[in-house]
Design a protein around this motif. Structure first.
Motif, short mmCIF file in Angstrom:
data_model
loop_
_atom_site.label_atom_id
_atom_site.label_comp_id
_atom_site.label_asym_id
_atom_site.label_seq_id
_atom_site.Cartn_x
_atom_site.Cartn_y
_atom_site.Cartn_z
N ASN A 119 -0.69 4.67 -8.92
CA ASN A 119 -1.45 5.78 -8.36
C ASN A 119 -1.34 7.04 -9.21
OD1 ASN A 119 -0.35 4.03 -5.90
ND2 ASN A 119 -2.35 4.86 -5.35
N LEU A 120 -0.22 7.22 -9.85
CA LEU A 120 -0.04 8.30 -10.84
C LEU A 120 0.63 7.69 -12.06
CD1 LEU A 120 1.27 11.66 -9.27
CD2 LEU A 120 -0.92 11.24 -10.41
N LEU A 121 0.11 8.04 -13.24
CA LEU A 121 0.63 7.48 -14.48
C LEU A 121 1.14 8.61 -15.36
CD1 LEU A 121 -2.36 5.93 -13.73
CD2 LEU A 121 -1.32 4.33 -15.33
N PHE A 122 2.43 8.60 -15.64
CA PHE A 122 3.05 9.65 -16.45
C PHE A 122 3.17 9.15 -17.90
CE2 PHE A 122 4.62 10.44 -12.11
CZ PHE A 122 4.09 11.71 -11.93
N ALA A 123 2.29 9.66 -18.75
CA ALA A 123 2.23 9.22 -20.14
C ALA A 123 3.10 10.13 -21.01
CB ALA A 123 0.79 9.26 -20.63
N PRO A 124 3.96 9.55 -21.86
CA PRO A 124 4.87 10.37 -22.67
C PRO A 124 4.21 11.03 -23.86
CG PRO A 124 5.24 8.04 -23.12
CD PRO A 124 4.25 8.11 -21.99
N THR A 125 3.08 10.49 -24.35
CA THR A 125 2.45 11.03 -25.56
C THR A 125 0.93 11.03 -25.41
OG1 THR A 125 2.26 8.84 -26.61
CG2 THR A 125 4.31 10.07 -27.00
N GLU A 126 0.28 11.77 -26.33
CA GLU A 126 -1.18 11.78 -26.37
C GLU A 126 -1.71 10.37 -26.66
OE1 GLU A 126 -3.31 14.06 -25.71
OE2 GLU A 126 -2.38 16.03 -25.96
N ARG A 127 -1.01 9.62 -27.51
CA ARG A 127 -1.44 8.27 -27.83
C ARG A 127 -1.45 7.40 -26.57
NH1 ARG A 127 -1.25 5.08 -32.36
NH2 ARG A 127 -2.03 6.98 -33.34
N HIS A 168 0.82 -1.22 0.00
CA HIS A 168 0.00 0.00 0.00
C HIS A 168 0.86 1.27 0.00
CE1 HIS A 168 -3.26 -2.78 0.72
NE2 HIS A 168 -2.67 -3.22 1.82
N ILE A 169 1.94 1.22 -0.75
CA ILE A 169 2.80 2.39 -0.92
C ILE A 169 2.47 3.01 -2.27
CG2 ILE A 169 5.19 3.20 -1.15
CD1 ILE A 169 6.01 0.72 0.51
N PRO A 170 2.24 4.33 -2.35
CA PRO A 170 1.91 4.96 -3.63
C PRO A 170 2.93 4.62 -4.71
CG PRO A 170 1.55 6.51 -1.85
CD PRO A 170 2.21 5.29 -1.23
N LEU A 171 2.40 4.26 -5.89
CA LEU A 171 3.23 3.81 -7.01
C LEU A 171 3.10 4.79 -8.16
CD1 LEU A 171 4.95 1.55 -8.42
CD2 LEU A 171 2.75 0.57 -9.17
N PHE A 172 4.24 5.19 -8.74
CA PHE A 172 4.27 6.15 -9.83
C PHE A 172 4.99 5.53 -11.02
CE2 PHE A 172 4.84 8.40 -5.71
CZ PHE A 172 3.52 8.87 -5.58
N HIS A 173 4.29 5.48 -12.16
CA HIS A 173 4.83 4.81 -13.34
C HIS A 173 5.20 5.84 -14.40
CE1 HIS A 173 4.25 1.70 -16.82
NE2 HIS A 173 5.52 1.90 -16.52
N ILE A 174 6.48 5.94 -14.68
CA ILE A 174 6.98 6.80 -15.75
C ILE A 174 7.05 6.00 -17.04
CG2 ILE A 174 8.99 8.11 -16.57
CD1 ILE A 174 9.52 8.89 -13.68
N GLU A 175 6.47 6.54 -18.10
CA GLU A 175 6.32 5.90 -19.41
C GLU A 175 5.11 4.97 -19.39
OE1 GLU A 175 9.93 5.21 -22.27
OE2 GLU A 175 9.32 3.25 -21.52
N ALA A 176 4.02 5.47 -18.83
CA ALA A 176 2.77 4.72 -18.76
C ALA A 176 2.01 4.81 -20.08
CB ALA A 176 1.91 5.25 -17.62
N GLY A 177 1.15 3.84 -20.31
CA GLY A 177 0.22 3.91 -21.44
C GLY A 177 0.72 3.38 -22.76
N LEU A 178 1.93 2.85 -22.81
CA LEU A 178 2.43 2.30 -24.07
C LEU A 178 1.76 0.95 -24.32
CD1 LEU A 178 6.23 3.08 -23.89
CD2 LEU A 178 4.34 4.51 -24.65
N ARG A 179 1.40 0.69 -25.56
CA ARG A 179 0.79 -0.58 -25.91
C ARG A 179 1.24 -1.02 -27.30
NH1 ARG A 179 -0.03 -0.03 -21.33
NH2 ARG A 179 -1.98 -0.21 -20.16
N SER A 180 1.65 -2.28 -27.39
CA SER A 180 1.90 -2.90 -28.70
C SER A 180 0.72 -3.78 -29.09
CB SER A 180 3.17 -3.75 -28.64
OG SER A 180 2.97 -4.88 -27.81
#
Length: 357
Positions: free
Chosen positions: A141-149, A110-122
């Protein structure tokens, strides 16, 4: 001061950590955990020296194993560190087994998790990286997406809250390190000049673990008419040797085998190449930053924007003639802000500040 634990373990993550850590450590206490997923010095340790990344506070030295065993070993070791250090948050990067292990350990405690480079999909679940990135996104808990896609991809999975369009930290890294790289490396030392060679990297399991596909890739390189610089990942080298392909490679003098290169040297090799042949997600983007045509040895890519702009071409070595594809004329349009403005790290730390209030 809030305490953040950052978990890394593979080459692309070392590159991404550098610009973020520079900003993060101005206001946070950061502890760096290196899982040792890549354990060769040229694939890990050299980055801490070149990119001025602080030495890891923890080295797990997990090394190479099957996916399940490697991830499990990391999970147990990371859990112990988190229970000891009691951080306010955990930062993970990208889509490796280290990413997933860190995400699982943080979420279960239950520790806050932050993902850098979220949302990529092949959209290829046969790729272990796809499983890692999907699971990590759904735990974060926070998702850092690099692009609009990437933002759009998350919305399709009903992840609409706590998503932040940050830009790409790899763009930050290239912008920061290019001049340093130019001062240290010159392709003339390799007997090459700008535009006189192709650069090739091969390491994805979908290529290396399928002998027919790997042989087709190597045979394609034999047919190219100018030198091909081929820095070999240790695992790829071992597989090529086991298939008897190293002997064939040595017969073709235009194939220039190299040891794994440092990140700064890689930047220069990419910038000066006539074209880049790769199965690496990171190298696809770096080719775009360098404005060098890229030919991706895969059937799909998580960086669809590079294909849509015409700078990247997907090549199936079993059905396509690489030499013919590389010599075809293509329409390309370059967008300077496709991956942000080069200040993704500042955006990320600012959003972390807002999260903690």
């Amino acid at each position: 001061m809030k305490k953040m634990i950052t978990i890394v373990g593979a080459r692309p993550q070392f590159i991404k950590v550098a610009p973020v850590s520079r900003v993060l450590r101005q206001t946070y206490q950061e502890l760096l955990v290196n899982t040792g997923q890549h354990y060769d010095f040229n694939m890990s340790g050299v980055f801490f020296e070149e990119l001025q990344i602080p030495r890891p506070d923890y080295n797990l030295e997990v090394g190479s194993h099957t996916h399940g065993k490697q991830t499990g070993m990391m999970l147990g070791a990371i859990e112990e560190i988190l229970m000891k250090e009691k951080p306010d948050g955990v930062l993970v990067y990208g889509d490796t087994n280290s990413t997933l292990a860190g995400a699982l350990a943080a979420s279960k405690l239950h520790i806050p998790l932050f993902h850098i480079e979220a949302g990529l999909r092949s959209y290829n679940r046969q790729m272990p990286e796809e499983i890692n990135r999907v699971m990590t996104d759904h735990l974060s808990n926070l998702l850092f997406a690099p692009t609009e896609r990437a933002v759009h991809n998350l919305a399709l999975e009903n992840i609409k809250h706590n998503v932040r369009l940050s830009g790409d930290v790899m763009y930050d890294a290239v912008r920061y390190n290019y001049e340093l790289a130019r001062s240290k490396f010159d392709v003339s030392n390799l007997g090459q000049s700008k535009g006189s060679y192709y650069l090739c990297t091969i390491h994805r399991a979908e290529n290396t673990d399928q002998p027919t596909r790997l042989k087709a890739i190597i045979n394609s390189l034999f047919g190219l008419e100018i030198p091909v610089l081929l820095p070999l990942h240790p695992r790829t080298h071992k597989i090529l040797k086991g298939l008897g392909l190293m002997e064939e490679i040595h017969k073709h003098k235009h194939i220039k085998l190299m040891e794994p290169v440092s990140y700064l040297e890689m930047i220069i090799l990419e910038m000066e190449a006539k074209g880049i042949i790769t199965d690496s997600g990171g190298v696809q983007k770096e080719a775009y930053f360098a404005k060098v045509p890229c030919f991706t040895l895969r059937d799909e890519t998580e960086w669809e924007e590079t294909v849509e702009t015409g700078w990247n071409t997907l090549v199936n070595p079993l059905t396509m003639d690489l030499n013919k594809v590389m010599n075809q004329k293509r329409m390309s349009s370059y967008k300077d802000d496709l991956y942000g403005n080069g200040h993704a790290s500042q955006q990320i730390v600012s959003q972390l500040d807002a999260f903690f209030g």
